[in-house]
Design an enzyme around this catalytic site. Sequence first.
Site, PDB file in Angstrom:
ATOM      1  N   ASP A  75       0.626   6.719   4.861  1.00 42.85           N
ATOM      2  CA  ASP A  75       1.263   7.245   6.065  1.00 42.85           C
ATOM      3  C   ASP A  75       0.328   7.155   7.269  1.00 42.85           C
ATOM      4  OD1 ASP A  75       3.369   7.854   4.531  1.00 42.85           O
ATOM      5  OD2 ASP A  75       3.232  10.041   4.744  1.00 42.85           O
ATOM      6  N   ALA A  76      -0.960   7.479   7.003  1.00 42.13           N
ATOM      7  CA  ALA A  76      -1.918   7.530   8.116  1.00 42.13           C
ATOM      8  C   ALA A  76      -2.023   6.165   8.790  1.00 42.13           C
ATOM      9  CB  ALA A  76      -3.279   7.972   7.611  1.00 42.13           C
ATOM     10  N   GLU A 163       6.367  26.263  10.030  1.00 41.06           N
ATOM     11  CA  GLU A 163       6.980  25.971   8.727  1.00 41.06           C
ATOM     12  C   GLU A 163       6.146  24.920   8.007  1.00 41.06           C
ATOM     13  OE1 GLU A 163      10.895  24.620   9.646  1.00 41.06           O
ATOM     14  OE2 GLU A 163      11.417  26.446  10.749  1.00 41.06           O
ATOM     15  N   LYS A 165       5.595  21.497   6.262  1.00 41.77           N
ATOM     16  CA  LYS A 165       6.287  20.206   6.380  1.00 41.77           C
ATOM     17  C   LYS A 165       6.460  19.655   4.969  1.00 41.77           C
ATOM     18  CE  LYS A 165       6.379  16.001   9.105  1.00 41.77           C
ATOM     19  NZ  LYS A 165       6.747  15.098   8.032  1.00 41.77           N
ATOM     20  N   ASP A 167       7.318  17.358   1.972  1.00 39.65           N
ATOM     21  CA  ASP A 167       7.289  15.902   1.836  1.00 39.65           C
ATOM     22  C   ASP A 167       8.424  15.449   0.920  1.00 39.65           C
ATOM     23  OD1 ASP A 167       6.441  13.387   2.286  1.00 39.65           O
ATOM     24  OD2 ASP A 167       4.640  13.500   1.048  1.00 39.65           O
ATOM     25  N   GLU A 224      15.245  19.764   3.599  1.00 35.69           N
ATOM     26  CA  GLU A 224      14.524  18.729   2.864  1.00 35.69           C
ATOM     27  C   GLU A 224      14.842  18.809   1.379  1.00 35.69           C
ATOM     28  OE1 GLU A 224      12.854  17.110   5.143  1.00 35.69           O
ATOM     29  OE2 GLU A 224      11.338  15.890   4.136  1.00 35.69           O
ATOM     30  N   TYR A 276      15.840  24.238   6.811  1.00 40.16           N
ATOM     31  CA  TYR A 276      14.922  24.621   7.893  1.00 40.16           C
ATOM     32  C   TYR A 276      15.484  24.442   9.301  1.00 40.16           C
ATOM     33  CZ  TYR A 276      13.854  19.607   7.276  1.00 40.16           C
ATOM     34  OH  TYR A 276      13.935  18.254   7.117  1.00 40.16           O
ATOM     35  N   LYS A 369      -0.060  17.052  11.220  1.00 41.69           N
ATOM     36  CA  LYS A 369      -0.198  16.291   9.965  1.00 41.69           C
ATOM     37  C   LYS A 369      -1.554  16.558   9.345  1.00 41.69           C
ATOM     38  CE  LYS A 369       2.185  12.727   9.160  1.00 41.69           C
ATOM     39  NZ  LYS A 369       3.315  12.021   8.774  1.00 41.69           N
ATOM     40  N   CYS A 463     -19.683 -17.348  -7.646  1.00 44.84           N
ATOM     41  CA  CYS A 463     -18.309 -16.965  -7.991  1.00 44.84           C
ATOM     42  C   CYS A 463     -18.266 -16.507  -9.454  1.00 44.84           C
ATOM     43  CB  CYS A 463     -17.373 -18.154  -7.787  1.00 44.84           C
ATOM     44  SG  CYS A 463     -15.717 -17.843  -8.415  1.00 44.84           S
ATOM     45  N   CYS A 466     -15.861 -19.305 -11.401  1.00 50.54           N
ATOM     46  CA  CYS A 466     -16.215 -20.709 -11.635  1.00 50.54           C
ATOM     47  C   CYS A 466     -17.703 -20.986 -11.477  1.00 50.54           C
ATOM     48  CB  CYS A 466     -15.407 -21.621 -10.708  1.00 50.54           C
ATOM     49  SG  CYS A 466     -15.907 -21.507  -8.985  1.00 50.54           S
ATOM     50  N   CYS A 481     -15.333 -18.273  -2.213  1.00 50.35           N
ATOM     51  CA  CYS A 481     -15.677 -19.307  -3.170  1.00 50.35           C
ATOM     52  C   CYS A 481     -15.151 -20.611  -2.574  1.00 50.35           C
ATOM     53  CB  CYS A 481     -15.006 -19.029  -4.516  1.00 50.35           C
ATOM     54  SG  CYS A 481     -15.180 -20.435  -5.626  1.00 50.35           S
ATOM     55  N   CYS A 486     -11.430 -23.818  -8.084  1.00 51.84           N
ATOM     56  CA  CYS A 486     -11.767 -22.592  -8.821  1.00 51.84           C
ATOM     57  C   CYS A 486     -10.488 -22.066  -9.486  1.00 51.84           C
ATOM     58  CB  CYS A 486     -12.321 -21.557  -7.855  1.00 51.84           C
ATOM     59  SG  CYS A 486     -12.515 -19.929  -8.608  1.00 51.84           S
TER      60      CYS A 486
HETATM   61  S1  IVH Z   1      12.504  19.942  11.621  1.00 49.98           S
HETATM   62  C1  IVH Z   1      14.393  18.061  15.204  1.00 49.98           C
HETATM   63  N1  IVH Z   1      11.209  21.186   9.732  1.00 49.98           N
HETATM   64  O1  IVH Z   1       9.805  15.934   8.788  1.00 49.98           O
HETATM   65  C2  IVH Z   1      13.550  18.601  14.125  1.00 49.98           C
HETATM   66  N2  IVH Z   1      11.399  18.831   9.575  1.00 49.98           N
HETATM   67  O2  IVH Z   1       8.876  13.984  10.821  1.00 49.98           O
HETATM   68  C3  IVH Z   1      13.916  18.059  12.841  1.00 49.98           C
HETATM   69  N3  IVH Z   1      10.363  17.884   7.585  1.00 49.98           N
HETATM   70  O3  IVH Z   1      12.817  14.272   9.359  1.00 49.98           O
HETATM   71  C4  IVH Z   1      13.022  18.288  11.746  1.00 49.98           C
HETATM   72  N4  IVH Z   1       9.676  19.764   6.716  1.00 49.98           N
HETATM   73  O4  IVH Z   1      12.301  15.091   6.988  1.00 49.98           O
HETATM   74  C5  IVH Z   1      11.620  20.002  10.191  1.00 49.98           C
HETATM   75  N5  IVH Z   1      10.141  22.424   8.122  1.00 49.98           N
HETATM   76  C6  IVH Z   1      10.548  21.255   8.566  1.00 49.98           C
HETATM   77  C7  IVH Z   1      10.286  20.061   7.888  1.00 49.98           C
HETATM   78  C8  IVH Z   1      10.735  18.867   8.426  1.00 49.98           C
HETATM   79  C9  IVH Z   1       9.736  18.461   6.557  1.00 49.98           C
HETATM   80  C10 IVH Z   1      10.561  16.440   7.726  1.00 49.98           C
HETATM   81  C11 IVH Z   1      11.966  16.019   7.998  1.00 49.98           C
HETATM   82  C12 IVH Z   1      11.928  15.319   9.296  1.00 49.98           C
HETATM   83  C13 IVH Z   1      10.510  14.878   9.361  1.00 49.98           C
HETATM   84  C14 IVH Z   1      10.070  14.646  10.776  1.00 49.98           C
END
Ligand code: IVH
Length: 731
Positions: A75-76, A163, A165, A167, A224, A276, A369, A463, A466, A481, A486
């Site tokens: 992701d990064a 909240e 986040k 995954d 989610e 959420y 993040k 190498c 080879c 090489c 090779c």
């Molecule tokens: S709010 C307009 N709250 O993160 C706001 N999203 O990068 C909509 N996600 O698409 C999202 N936990 O899949 C919100 N507590 C949370 C979340 C959350 C995970 C995900 C979600 C969203 C993505 C955005």
Amino acid sequence: MLRDVAEPTDAPTDPTDEAAGASGASGATGAFAADELTAVDRGELDPVARIDELRATIGYHSRRYHELDAPEIPDAEYDALLRELQHLEAEHPDLITPDSPTQVVGGAISTTFAEVVHSVPMMSLDNAMDEAELRSWGERTARALAKLGVDADAAATVGYVCELKIDGLAVSLRYEHGAFVLGATRGDGRKGEDVTANLRTIEAIPTRLPKGATTPAVIEVRGEVYMPIAVFEALNRSQAEAGGHLYVNPRNTAAGSLRQKDAAMTASRKLAFWSYQLGEIAMPDGTPPTFTTHHETLDLLGSLGFPVNPEIQRLGTLDEVYAFCRHWQEHRHDLDYEIDGVVVKLDDLALREQLGVTAKAPRWAIAFKFPPEERTTKLLDIQVLIGRTGRATPQAQLEPVFVGGSTVARATLHNQDQVKLKDVRPGDTVIVRKAGDVIPEVVGPVLSERPEGLAEWVFPTHCPVCGTALVRPEGGADHRCPNTSCPARVAGSIEHFAGRSALDIEGFGESSVRLFQSMGMLGGIADIYSLDFDRLAGVEGFGDTSIANMRAAIEASKQRPLANLLVGLNIRHLANAGSEALAGHFGHLDQIAAASLDDLLSVEGVGQIIAESVRAWFDDPDNLAVIEKLRAAGVNFVGPEASGKPQTITGKAVVVTGMLEAYNRDEAEAIIKAHGGKSPGSVSKKTFAVVVGDGAGASKLTKATELGVPVLDEAAFVHLLATGELPAASA
Ligand code: IVH
């Protein structure tokens, strides 16, 4: 497409595979930090080309992530690409297009499920990668609020809801009069997929809401769907027992489980859900909702039976918000589900409304993040792998370690300098990092745990396959090489030739290529076409059917488009986009082989690096001998559509306006393309000729005249197709 730099392909991934990764001045997947100078900043790369390339790369990885559930980069790294694009677009706003990945939410739609248009778009979130970015979001928000008349003190302690986040994957659930009627994935944010039947199997998602006077007439709940870690681990244990493939991580497994055609399969995967966010809501009898804050909406969701995460907190200041982020960064593994950050939302709904949204994300929320995850393990050995281009890549062999949701046993160390810089030695305890997804990285050794007298690792001089002396070109970081025979190089190039983005020949994976090599039947790509199948009879794994299939696959590969053949030839730096551009422009392999450096450079999307590499490849008599063998085998050299027509107007743009007698509009376009040309809808200075029929548009004619573009009647057009020549009067 304007891309000079090699792009990702869907060929089998090879860590030493330059064209599939990145090359050129900046590296297509190179990380980007805002304060870092990019190749564009340094003036080495044209911003138009880099933007185009970034969009293609991001599109590719976005598709792997959102549609195929099979990401290839962490992701990064994806975020870094997106940021580089944002940075470039900020500097060149005129280059922003509505379909740029910065303007649309990731994740396109798969065709398997019915389409659902979201009544309120499902937006994405902007990211803050560290404390500074979080604070700068806070300040931006405060400034925007101040402009809206909210006083500074109030703006500084505006009230946030923090909240976790989660995954997993975002879904939207629609209830009408208490009944669950429609459930959809986020898709591209505007349209998603109808996965109602599958969502119904998730226990945590209510199928009916409690009946009462305040039950909303319509309510759309966002949240989610995720796979608890314990469920994921149990699933992988049973996969291992059954000898099946192991799943990469809970997120992708959850996504795959939700998009099963068979809802019973989804049910067996024991997915869970956190709500959420409120989407559309209509109260009974049209009474307006009474809540004014986000936390009240969460309370409402809880009272209606939706699971609301217990860790959610209301906080007053950014200091508190940051402390919350730090806390969960440290304690993320105390949870039974994966999180990759914290979502910070303004609590006051009226203020949210006033702040509004950008094209992609609300201004009133930010995703903090977490940095990539780290774990320690033993470095057992460093092995040097030889790729199809001869590149020698050191690879760390690790004691398997679970990090970022999957087990890691190998990681690339890139090159000699990287190993030296990191000073990792076999026998070290090393830190391994993964940004939550796929590509693992060795960060460095834990020096306090280094055994006394542990020897430094030395890059081999020869190498390992080879025995040829490795070379490291001056100024370059890579060893290679140089022996084109090779066995490792040959094997890699054959696998590549047979790969999906090249000639797509089923059955030429690593193990069969090695086998054929060891039998002395396969010394290079062209030998595929003269394989002695009789010798395969009786070899384990090669029954009559599989031999027949292989014959058919080899036969079919002779008809692949020229661009695929070019990809397969294993020309350094030349990948899909460059190959398409060359095939489209020249239309025949022989013309590419004969093209001068300047001819090659004149092709849109082909820059110095590719042009020089292509020229050098065709200057090598060994390669020309391969070409002749392929020709003798009957491999297609004509492109782009192997039309059978003479390629008289290769790469030339011919605009048709008005009605012709012999061709309707589509036929005219097809015949131009069949002769190697292009048929754009508008006239520009790049247009080669404009063909006019009855009722031709005045604007195109005027433009052609202004720009000095030749104007042809139908007879001259037919002459052009046949000969490639313009009539004397119009040229
Ligand atoms: S709010 C307009 N709250 O993160 C706001 N999203 O990068 C909509 N996600 O698409 C999202 N936990 O899949 C919100 N507590 C949370 C979340 C959350 C995970 C995900 C979600 C969203 C993505 C955005």
